[in-house]
Design a protein around this motif. Structure first.
Motif, mmCIF file in Angstrom:
data_model
loop_
_atom_site.group_PDB
_atom_site.id
_atom_site.type_symbol
_atom_site.label_atom_id
_atom_site.label_comp_id
_atom_site.label_asym_id
_atom_site.label_seq_id
_atom_site.Cartn_x
_atom_site.Cartn_y
_atom_site.Cartn_z
ATOM 1 N N VAL A 45 0.835 -1.210 0.000
ATOM 2 C CA VAL A 45 0.000 0.000 0.000
ATOM 3 C C VAL A 45 0.865 1.254 0.000
ATOM 4 O O VAL A 45 0.618 2.191 -0.768
ATOM 5 N N LEU A 46 1.896 1.281 0.828
ATOM 6 C CA LEU A 46 2.775 2.459 0.888
ATOM 7 C C LEU A 46 3.524 2.666 -0.423
ATOM 8 O O LEU A 46 3.621 3.788 -0.928
ATOM 9 N N ASP A 47 4.064 1.579 -0.983
ATOM 10 C CA ASP A 47 4.786 1.683 -2.258
ATOM 11 C C ASP A 47 3.862 2.140 -3.378
ATOM 12 O O ASP A 47 4.221 3.001 -4.184
ATOM 13 N N LEU A 48 2.682 1.551 -3.436
ATOM 14 C CA LEU A 48 1.750 1.892 -4.505
ATOM 15 C C LEU A 48 1.252 3.328 -4.367
ATOM 16 O O LEU A 48 1.130 4.040 -5.370
ATOM 17 N N ALA A 49 1.009 3.776 -3.145
ATOM 18 C CA ALA A 49 0.566 5.169 -2.941
ATOM 19 C C ALA A 49 1.647 6.139 -3.423
ATOM 20 O O ALA A 49 1.344 7.139 -4.073
ATOM 21 N N ALA A 50 2.907 5.830 -3.107
ATOM 22 C CA ALA A 50 4.005 6.690 -3.570
ATOM 23 C C ALA A 50 4.130 6.635 -5.093
ATOM 24 O O ALA A 50 4.329 7.666 -5.749
ATOM 25 N N TYR A 51 3.994 5.454 -5.671
ATOM 26 C CA TYR A 51 4.097 5.284 -7.118
ATOM 27 C C TYR A 51 2.997 6.057 -7.845
ATOM 28 O O TYR A 51 3.231 6.663 -8.887
ATOM 29 N N ALA A 79 6.296 -10.937 -6.615
ATOM 30 C CA ALA A 79 6.229 -9.655 -7.321
ATOM 31 C C ALA A 79 5.043 -9.641 -8.279
ATOM 32 O O ALA A 79 4.344 -8.630 -8.406
ATOM 33 N N ASP A 80 4.776 -10.774 -8.964
ATOM 34 C CA ASP A 80 3.608 -10.849 -9.856
ATOM 35 C C ASP A 80 2.317 -10.661 -9.063
ATOM 36 O O ASP A 80 1.378 -10.024 -9.536
ATOM 37 N N GLY A 81 2.279 -11.219 -7.865
ATOM 38 C CA GLY A 81 1.107 -11.058 -7.014
ATOM 39 C C GLY A 81 0.885 -9.598 -6.630
ATOM 40 O O GLY A 81 -0.239 -9.109 -6.635
ATOM 41 N N TRP A 82 1.971 -8.912 -6.312
ATOM 42 C CA TRP A 82 1.865 -7.484 -5.964
ATOM 43 C C TRP A 82 1.309 -6.701 -7.156
ATOM 44 O O TRP A 82 0.490 -5.811 -6.985
ATOM 45 N N ALA A 83 1.784 -7.044 -8.366
ATOM 46 C CA ALA A 83 1.307 -6.341 -9.563
ATOM 47 C C ALA A 83 -0.197 -6.557 -9.750
ATOM 48 O O ALA A 83 -0.940 -5.613 -10.044
ATOM 49 N N LYS A 84 -0.668 -7.795 -9.552
ATOM 50 C CA LYS A 84 -2.096 -8.082 -9.698
ATOM 51 C C LYS A 84 -2.906 -7.406 -8.599
ATOM 52 O O LYS A 84 -3.987 -6.869 -8.859
ATOM 53 N N LEU A 85 -2.403 -7.436 -7.370
ATOM 54 C CA LEU A 85 -3.112 -6.793 -6.265
ATOM 55 C C LEU A 85 -3.174 -5.279 -6.458
ATOM 56 O O LEU A 85 -4.144 -4.636 -6.058
ATOM 57 N N SER A 86 -2.140 -4.707 -7.082
ATOM 58 C CA SER A 86 -2.145 -3.258 -7.299
ATOM 59 C C SER A 86 -3.295 -2.845 -8.214
ATOM 60 O O SER A 86 -3.881 -1.791 -8.038
ATOM 61 N N GLU A 87 -3.622 -3.692 -9.183
ATOM 62 C CA GLU A 87 -4.765 -3.406 -10.054
ATOM 63 C C GLU A 87 -6.053 -3.389 -9.234
ATOM 64 O O GLU A 87 -6.897 -2.515 -9.415
ATOM 65 N N LEU A 89 -6.363 -2.750 -6.069
ATOM 66 C CA LEU A 89 -6.361 -1.611 -5.153
ATOM 67 C C LEU A 89 -6.661 -0.289 -5.859
ATOM 68 O O LEU A 89 -7.043 0.679 -5.219
ATOM 69 N N GLN A 90 -6.491 -0.254 -7.185
ATOM 70 C CA GLN A 90 -6.763 0.971 -7.931
ATOM 71 C C GLN A 90 -8.200 1.037 -8.455
ATOM 72 O O GLN A 90 -8.610 2.045 -9.020
ATOM 73 N N ILE A 91 -8.971 -0.028 -8.234
ATOM 74 C CA ILE A 91 -10.369 -0.030 -8.682
ATOM 75 C C ILE A 91 -11.129 1.066 -7.946
ATOM 76 O O ILE A 91 -10.961 1.268 -6.753
ATOM 77 N N GLY A 92 -11.945 1.769 -8.655
ATOM 78 C CA GLY A 92 -12.731 2.848 -8.055
ATOM 79 C C GLY A 92 -12.079 4.206 -8.201
ATOM 80 O O GLY A 92 -12.685 5.229 -7.920
ATOM 81 N N SER A 93 -10.856 4.216 -8.652
ATOM 82 C CA SER A 93 -10.176 5.481 -8.893
ATOM 83 C C SER A 93 -10.748 6.111 -10.163
ATOM 84 O O SER A 93 -11.108 5.410 -11.105
#
Length: 105
Positions: A45-51, A79-87, A89-93
């Motif tokens: 969450v912290l990495d993705l928010a900064a990204y 790392a692949d899991g993080w990439a999929k989870l990041s998608e 977490l961005q739903i609703g944006s």
């Protein structure tokens, strides 16, 4: 009239539950796994928010992370899991999701 009260002999307190070494190790492993998932989720969450530069607030992503089904939490270990989870977490944006590809050190 006098009533004699007889106090029954009580056994000593029962022995505490004794865990076997294997069950103690299982409990420790489960606790470690839970802590590891919590730390990985927090870091994602912290990495993705900064990204994303604030496009999606970290608080909203953390709430979304907490609503994930338990079986998806194993995705936090790759790392692949993080990439999929990041998608997810961005739903609703209001913005289209940005691809996120974490690096493994």
């Amino acid at each position: 009239m006098m009533i004699d009260m007889v106090i029954p002999d009580c056994e000593e307190t029962p022995p505490p539950i004794v865990r076997t070494q294997q069950s103690a190790e299982s409990v420790a492993a489960a606790r470690w796994d839970w802590e590891c998932q919590r730390l990985c989720a927090t870091q994602l969450v912290l990495d993705l928010a900064a990204y994303l530069g604030g496009r999606v607030p970290a608080d909203e992503m953390w709430e979304a992370m907490q609503r994930l089904p338990a079986e998806l939490l194993d995705m936090l270990y790759t790392a692949d899991g993080w990439a999929k989870l990041s998608e997810y977490l961005q739903i609703g944006s209001p913005f289209p999701p940005l691809p996120y590809a974490p690096t493994v050190h």
